[in-house]
Scaffold this motif. Sequence first.
Motif, PDB file in Angstrom:
ATOM      1  N   SER A   3     -10.133  -0.522 -28.707  1.00 29.76           N
ATOM      2  CA  SER A   3     -11.270   0.224 -28.174  1.00 29.76           C
ATOM      3  C   SER A   3     -10.817   1.635 -27.824  1.00 29.76           C
ATOM      4  O   SER A   3      -9.614   1.905 -27.725  1.00 29.76           O
ATOM      5  CB  SER A   3     -11.822  -0.464 -26.916  1.00 29.76           C
ATOM      6  N   PRO A   4     -11.755   2.570 -27.634  1.00 30.31           N
ATOM      7  CA  PRO A   4     -11.373   3.934 -27.251  1.00 30.31           C
ATOM      8  C   PRO A   4     -10.620   3.946 -25.924  1.00 30.31           C
ATOM      9  O   PRO A   4     -10.877   3.126 -25.038  1.00 30.31           O
ATOM     10  CB  PRO A   4     -12.721   4.654 -27.138  1.00 30.31           C
ATOM     11  N   ASP A 186     -16.656 -14.238 -34.647  1.00 28.74           N
ATOM     12  CA  ASP A 186     -16.031 -13.828 -33.395  1.00 28.74           C
ATOM     13  C   ASP A 186     -17.129 -13.692 -32.341  1.00 28.74           C
ATOM     14  O   ASP A 186     -17.978 -12.799 -32.414  1.00 28.74           O
ATOM     15  CB  ASP A 186     -15.299 -12.498 -33.581  1.00 28.74           C
ATOM     16  N   GLY A 187     -17.105 -14.575 -31.364  1.00 35.87           N
ATOM     17  CA  GLY A 187     -18.172 -14.607 -30.365  1.00 35.87           C
ATOM     18  C   GLY A 187     -18.263 -13.349 -29.532  1.00 35.87           C
ATOM     19  O   GLY A 187     -19.361 -12.918 -29.172  1.00 35.87           O
ATOM     20  N   LEU A 188     -17.119 -12.745 -29.207  1.00 35.06           N
ATOM     21  CA  LEU A 188     -17.145 -11.525 -28.403  1.00 35.06           C
ATOM     22  C   LEU A 188     -17.760 -10.380 -29.192  1.00 35.06           C
ATOM     23  O   LEU A 188     -18.570  -9.612 -28.654  1.00 35.06           O
ATOM     24  CB  LEU A 188     -15.731 -11.161 -27.951  1.00 35.06           C
ATOM     25  N   ALA A 189     -17.394 -10.265 -30.464  1.00 32.54           N
ATOM     26  CA  ALA A 189     -17.969  -9.212 -31.299  1.00 32.54           C
ATOM     27  C   ALA A 189     -19.474  -9.385 -31.413  1.00 32.54           C
ATOM     28  O   ALA A 189     -20.239  -8.410 -31.328  1.00 32.54           O
ATOM     29  CB  ALA A 189     -17.326  -9.230 -32.686  1.00 32.54           C
ATOM     30  N   VAL A 190     -19.937 -10.615 -31.594  1.00 29.66           N
ATOM     31  CA  VAL A 190     -21.370 -10.884 -31.670  1.00 29.66           C
ATOM     32  C   VAL A 190     -22.054 -10.525 -30.361  1.00 29.66           C
ATOM     33  O   VAL A 190     -23.123  -9.886 -30.341  1.00 29.66           O
ATOM     34  CB  VAL A 190     -21.637 -12.363 -32.026  1.00 29.66           C
ATOM     35  N   ALA A 191     -21.456 -10.927 -29.248  1.00 29.13           N
ATOM     36  CA  ALA A 191     -22.060 -10.649 -27.945  1.00 29.13           C
ATOM     37  C   ALA A 191     -22.226  -9.150 -27.718  1.00 29.13           C
ATOM     38  O   ALA A 191     -23.277  -8.695 -27.232  1.00 29.13           O
ATOM     39  CB  ALA A 191     -21.210 -11.270 -26.838  1.00 29.13           C
ATOM     40  N   ILE A 225     -16.989  -0.838 -31.158  1.00 32.55           N
ATOM     41  CA  ILE A 225     -15.950  -1.717 -30.592  1.00 32.55           C
ATOM     42  C   ILE A 225     -16.085  -3.134 -31.164  1.00 32.55           C
ATOM     43  O   ILE A 225     -15.086  -3.798 -31.460  1.00 32.55           O
ATOM     44  CB  ILE A 225     -16.041  -1.737 -29.057  1.00 32.55           C
ATOM     45  N   ALA A 226     -17.332  -3.591 -31.341  1.00 37.63           N
ATOM     46  CA  ALA A 226     -17.550  -4.925 -31.928  1.00 37.63           C
ATOM     47  C   ALA A 226     -16.952  -5.002 -33.322  1.00 37.63           C
ATOM     48  O   ALA A 226     -16.338  -6.008 -33.701  1.00 37.63           O
ATOM     49  CB  ALA A 226     -19.044  -5.234 -31.974  1.00 37.63           C
ATOM     50  N   MET A 227     -17.103  -3.928 -34.103  1.00 36.87           N
ATOM     51  CA  MET A 227     -16.515  -3.913 -35.447  1.00 36.87           C
ATOM     52  C   MET A 227     -14.990  -3.909 -35.378  1.00 36.87           C
ATOM     53  O   MET A 227     -14.319  -4.537 -36.190  1.00 36.87           O
ATOM     54  CB  MET A 227     -17.040  -2.716 -36.235  1.00 36.87           C
ATOM     55  N   ASN A 228     -14.445  -3.190 -34.406  1.00 37.60           N
ATOM     56  CA  ASN A 228     -12.990  -3.206 -34.218  1.00 37.60           C
ATOM     57  C   ASN A 228     -12.486  -4.607 -33.900  1.00 37.60           C
ATOM     58  O   ASN A 228     -11.454  -5.048 -34.414  1.00 37.60           O
ATOM     59  CB  ASN A 228     -12.599  -2.253 -33.085  1.00 37.60           C
ATOM     60  N   ILE A 229     -13.196  -5.293 -33.028  1.00 38.08           N
ATOM     61  CA  ILE A 229     -12.803  -6.649 -32.647  1.00 38.08           C
ATOM     62  C   ILE A 229     -12.866  -7.584 -33.854  1.00 38.08           C
ATOM     63  O   ILE A 229     -11.965  -8.392 -34.090  1.00 38.08           O
ATOM     64  CB  ILE A 229     -13.711  -7.173 -31.518  1.00 38.08           C
TER      65      ILE A 229
END
Length: 346
Positions: A3-4, A186-191, A225-229
Amino acid sequence: MPSPVFVEIRAGALDSLGGILADRRLSAGGRIAVAISGGSGALLRERLEPALPRADWYRVADGTLDGAVRLADEMRRGHYDALVALGGGKIIDAAKYAAARVGLPVVAVATNLAHDGLCSPVSILDNDAGRGSYGVPSPIGIIVDLDVIAKAPKRFVASGIGDAISNISACADWELSHAVTGEPVDGLAVAMARSAGENMLRHPGTLDDPDLLTTLTEALVLSGIAMNIAGSTRPSSGACHEISHALVELHPKRPGQHGEQVGLGAAFACHLRGERELSGLIVERLRFHGLPVTADQLGFTDAEFTEAVHYAPNTRPGRFTILEHLDLSATDIRDAYADYVQALNS
């Protein structure tokens, strides 16, 4: 979590650019390269140059691969701590690619909010074959001056809203792929991606509302950030983006705003998934912000839109969305689109 290192979203942030770079220990001595456009970036150079006396300024003509490579070659002559990308999406994408070639961190300073490339690990650049997607490191820092954004063309702000809202459809496609093909999710990326989309879907503000601009900026950063994850564009790119890419590939001389196209793509994809209530909510929000909800409002005939939807899966081989799942014929798509339009008017 990739993330940044810092995100500054506030009125007047641009006036603190030098201090922010120094405070974050990116460039205490001010040895930075600044990539700017010939439009908004050039105008802001006059304002910022006195505060950045040791910076070197580079004009980026366009969002092409050749332009990004030229920028990288020109920067090799200097010794910089960081590259500041000052402008819209094309400039930021070109700068991300150029910085990757020379090994510099990028600070993205957005002058409009047209799409989620602000924080994404991808550069979309025009090349000899059309348009390509290139993996790059995401920006180390994000600076958004709300005073600057408020002066950007309203169409660009609305386009960013369409791009953020399309996350809702993209995440549904990803979950569909998990259910049908077993693709990991990835649940966090989706969230994060879906929250960004839902925040824009539910926000009551108009394009002139400072709170909406703040929420939109945060949504676009969350999408990146979701794409990074996820390690890919999966949480923010599904059938909605396939349709947009198809429109660009089939009709390159009629490129619309990316967010306008994916917004319509998201509404239609939800319709295809049988999520008629959600499709209606998306249409309502797109209309509220003056975004197109039918092909003719984008400048395409029904037949051209049908052709693009039919061709869309070819733009992202290996990606599974509602389009690949249904595997509709051109006739099926034409009928489904007619049903979608009828639902808009009912």
